[in-house]
Design a protein around this motif. Structure first.
Motif, short mmCIF file in Angstrom:
data_model
loop_
_atom_site.label_atom_id
_atom_site.label_comp_id
_atom_site.label_asym_id
_atom_site.label_seq_id
_atom_site.Cartn_x
_atom_site.Cartn_y
_atom_site.Cartn_z
N ALA A 1 16.55 77.54 14.90
CA ALA A 1 16.69 76.54 13.82
C ALA A 1 15.44 76.54 12.92
CB ALA A 1 16.90 75.16 14.43
N LEU A 2 14.28 76.71 13.55
CA LEU A 2 13.03 76.77 12.76
C LEU A 2 13.03 78.02 11.88
CD1 LEU A 2 10.24 75.57 12.18
CD2 LEU A 2 9.36 76.76 14.22
N PHE A 3 13.44 79.13 12.46
CA PHE A 3 13.56 80.38 11.69
C PHE A 3 14.53 80.19 10.52
CE2 PHE A 3 14.22 84.69 10.54
CZ PHE A 3 15.58 84.97 10.59
N ALA A 4 15.67 79.56 10.81
CA ALA A 4 16.68 79.35 9.76
C ALA A 4 16.12 78.50 8.62
CB ALA A 4 17.92 78.68 10.36
N GLN A 5 15.30 77.51 8.99
CA GLN A 5 14.70 76.64 7.96
C GLN A 5 13.76 77.46 7.07
OE1 GLN A 5 15.50 73.35 7.40
NE2 GLN A 5 14.41 73.91 5.51
N TRP A 6 12.91 78.27 7.69
CA TRP A 6 11.99 79.11 6.91
C TRP A 6 12.76 79.99 5.93
CZ3 TRP A 6 9.06 80.93 11.90
CH2 TRP A 6 8.16 79.93 12.30
N MET A 7 13.86 80.57 6.43
CA MET A 7 14.60 81.52 5.61
C MET A 7 15.35 80.80 4.48
SD MET A 7 13.61 84.29 7.05
CE MET A 7 14.04 85.01 5.56
N SER A 8 15.91 79.63 4.76
CA SER A 8 16.60 78.94 3.66
C SER A 8 15.58 78.42 2.65
CB SER A 8 17.52 77.82 4.18
OG SER A 8 16.82 76.97 5.00
N ASP A 9 14.39 78.04 3.12
CA ASP A 9 13.32 77.64 2.17
C ASP A 9 12.94 78.81 1.26
OD1 ASP A 9 13.31 75.22 3.39
OD2 ASP A 9 11.43 75.51 4.52
N LEU A 10 13.20 80.02 1.73
CA LEU A 10 12.87 81.20 0.91
C LEU A 10 14.10 81.69 0.14
CD1 LEU A 10 10.50 83.11 3.36
CD2 LEU A 10 9.89 82.31 1.06
N GLY A 11 15.14 80.85 0.11
CA GLY A 11 16.29 81.16 -0.74
C GLY A 11 17.35 82.01 -0.10
N CYS A 12 17.25 82.22 1.22
CA CYS A 12 18.27 83.05 1.90
C CYS A 12 19.44 82.18 2.35
CB CYS A 12 17.66 83.72 3.12
SG CYS A 12 16.39 84.92 2.73
N SER A 13 20.61 82.81 2.45
CA SER A 13 21.75 82.13 3.09
C SER A 13 21.67 82.47 4.56
CB SER A 13 23.05 82.65 2.48
OG SER A 13 23.11 84.07 2.66
N VAL A 14 21.91 81.49 5.43
CA VAL A 14 21.71 81.69 6.86
C VAL A 14 22.99 81.42 7.64
CG1 VAL A 14 20.29 81.07 8.86
CG2 VAL A 14 19.30 80.95 6.56
N THR A 15 23.32 82.32 8.54
CA THR A 15 24.49 82.10 9.42
C THR A 15 24.08 82.42 10.86
OG1 THR A 15 25.12 84.42 9.10
CG2 THR A 15 26.18 82.80 7.65
N THR A 16 24.86 81.92 11.80
CA THR A 16 24.67 82.26 13.20
C THR A 16 25.97 82.88 13.70
OG1 THR A 16 23.07 80.50 13.56
CG2 THR A 16 24.15 81.38 15.52
N ASP A 17 25.88 84.07 14.30
CA ASP A 17 27.12 84.72 14.74
C ASP A 17 27.55 84.17 16.10
OD1 ASP A 17 25.69 87.94 15.84
OD2 ASP A 17 25.67 85.94 16.75
N ALA A 18 28.68 84.64 16.58
CA ALA A 18 29.27 84.05 17.80
C ALA A 18 28.38 84.29 19.02
CB ALA A 18 30.64 84.67 18.04
N ALA A 19 27.51 85.29 18.96
CA ALA A 19 26.63 85.58 20.10
C ALA A 19 25.35 84.76 20.05
CB ALA A 19 26.28 87.07 20.12
N GLY A 20 25.17 83.99 18.96
CA GLY A 20 23.97 83.17 18.82
C GLY A 20 22.85 83.86 18.07
N ASN A 21 23.12 85.05 17.49
CA ASN A 21 22.12 85.72 16.65
C ASN A 21 22.09 85.03 15.28
OD1 ASN A 21 21.73 87.89 18.63
ND2 ASN A 21 23.76 88.60 17.98
#
Ligand code: HGY
Ligand code: MN
Ligand code: MN
Length: 436
Positions: A51-71
């Motif tokens: 979740a912390l990684f996802a926040q950093w990436m969305s703050d940098l303008g990326c779209s973020v998803t999590t796949d079924a395996a949790g990646n």
């Protein structure tokens, strides 16, 4: 060609060690406590790191998803829609009482790479996907690279029920506890057509770079690993009342097995094989009772597939003879088996070109540890770039890499990504002309 604002020449900055230090420090806080970092595969703590990684990436303008395996996958769009992506990433889970760089360095490298591109206003031709893999460490469930293996479609659904941790929790139950569906995880691998190449930056977890003075190490091959569980059952009885000649001591048999593995891997015909018993439990584990049951793991690694499997066969054969002689019953189960892999030269050469462009000293080397790159390489051409490990230590609290060393790795990685973006675009253009 990479595009900047108004197509002015684009200059990429240098990765900043202080950024790397800050991100690694924040992630290291997400630990079960005790020495080092403990953030186990498919645990709530691993989800918090994602979740912390996802926040950093969305703050940098990326779209973020999590796949079924949790990646967790963060995407920075490319200039040309529909192109396959360039992937960069590693894992965010740790072993028990591990270090703060193993896997983490490769994920924060991806974040810093996106920051550099954003600050330079640089858009690649291909989408760039930064990936945090789930469950790379086999420390909890025995099998390594769970998330990347599921992405590669290499894990059958029943395996998720069969793999269990120390408390007997199955991997599928652990997945459900953090909101993942094991049925979907086993069914929904990644589409190879969506990916052009993948690159992983990782700490070396050995001493080759430190000894050679090289700052980075493009990896030519990754060791395979075969992991087994052994259960030895003897006859527990009183340590005082039972004569030495009348015993079936499960721990004495297991102790012989530990030395059989160590001795075999150390002999000249197995140079390059590594065999380790890292986990062992004794029952009833009481001072005055002869051990009745011992469970232990065996981890056999090698860069040669035949020698790896031959070592396993020889070790199991010798352990069986020990158990017969000691009147101890033996059960052996295969937990995981991965072959060594040679990494594709053309992707590795992009890393070499990046190091040369920046005049960074490099040396090509093999990997003793397994990595997500090994699994992704089964369906996407992949490269692995090492940065040095102080004194070769890893999987321990003292694991250390200078933040500036990680930053140098990011700079080389960035040049490799930009180089691949250009070269693949050129070849895609040629291919599309040929189709006309
Ligand atoms: O065990 C390994 O080689 C890796 O750290 N998962
Ligand atoms: Mn790792
Ligand atoms: Mn590891």
């Amino acid at each position: 060609m990479t595009r900047g604002k108004l197509d002015a020449p684009v200059v990429l900055g240098s990765a900043r060690a202080e950024h790397i230090e800050s991100m690694i420090g924040q992630l290291a806080e997400l630990s079960e406590g005790g020495p080092g970092v403990t953030r186990l595969a498919y645990s709530p703590l691993e989800r918090r790191a994602h979740a912390l990684f996802a926040q950093w990436m969305s703050d940098l303008g990326c779209s973020v998803t999590t796949d079924a395996a949790g990646n967790t996958i963060a995407e920075r769009p490319g200039a040309v829609p529909g192109r396959p992506a360039i992937g960069v990433g590693s894992h965010l889970d740790s072993v028990y009482s591990g270090g703060r760089f193993d896997g983490i360095a490769g994920v924060v490298a991806g974040v810093e790479l996106v920051r550099l591109l954003a600050e330079a206003g640089m858009t690649l031709e291909h989408p760039l996907r930064i990936v945090a893999f789930a469950g790379e460490e086999g420390a909890r469930f025995g099998q390594a690279c769970v998330g990347s293996k599921l992405a590669a479609g290499l894990t059958a659904r029943h395996v998720l029920d069969e793999l269990t941790d120390r408390s007997g929790t199955s991997l599928s139950a652990a997945m459900r506890e953090i909101g993942l569906d094991p049925d979907s995880a086993a069914a929904q691998g990644w589409d190879a057509d969506d990916w052009a190449v993948f690159l992983e930056l990782h700490i070396e977890q050995g001493k080759v770079l430190e000894n050679s003075g090289a700052a980075v190490g493009p990896v030519d091959l990754i060791s395979g690993s075969t992991r087994l569980s052994f259960v030895m059952t003897g006859r527990p009885s009183h340590t005082g009342g039972t004569p030495m000649l009348n015993r079936s001591d499960a721990l004495a048999a297991a102790a012989e097995a530990v030395l059989i593995a160590e001795t075999l891997a150390s002999d000249d015909t197995h140079r390059g094989t590594r065999a380790t018993v890292g986990r062992l439990s004794v029952e009833p584990n009481s001072i005055t009772t002869i051990p009745g049951r011992v469970t232990f793991s065996l981890d056999v690694r090698d860069i040669d597939a035949d020698r790896q499997r031959r070592a396993v066969t020889e070790i199991v054969g010798r352990v069986m003879a020990t158990c017969r002689r000691r009147k101890v019953t033996l059960e052996v189960n295969l937990i995981a088996d991965t072959s060594p892999v040679v990494m594709p030269l053309w992707v590795r050469q992009a890393l070499v070109a990046g190091a040369k462009e920046l005049d960074v000293p490099y040396r090509v080397l093999g990997s003793g540890a397994s990595h997500d790159a090994q699994m992704i390489n089964t369906f996407v051409p992949t490269a692995l770039l090492f940065v040095p490990s102080r004194d070769g230590l890893s999987h321990v609290p003292d694991e250390w890499t200078e933040f500036a060393q990680v930053a140098t790795g990011v700079d080389v990685l960035a040049r490799a990504v930009i180089g691949l973006d250009k070269s693949m675009t050129a070849s895609e253009r040629v291919a599309s002309k040929e189709e006309l």
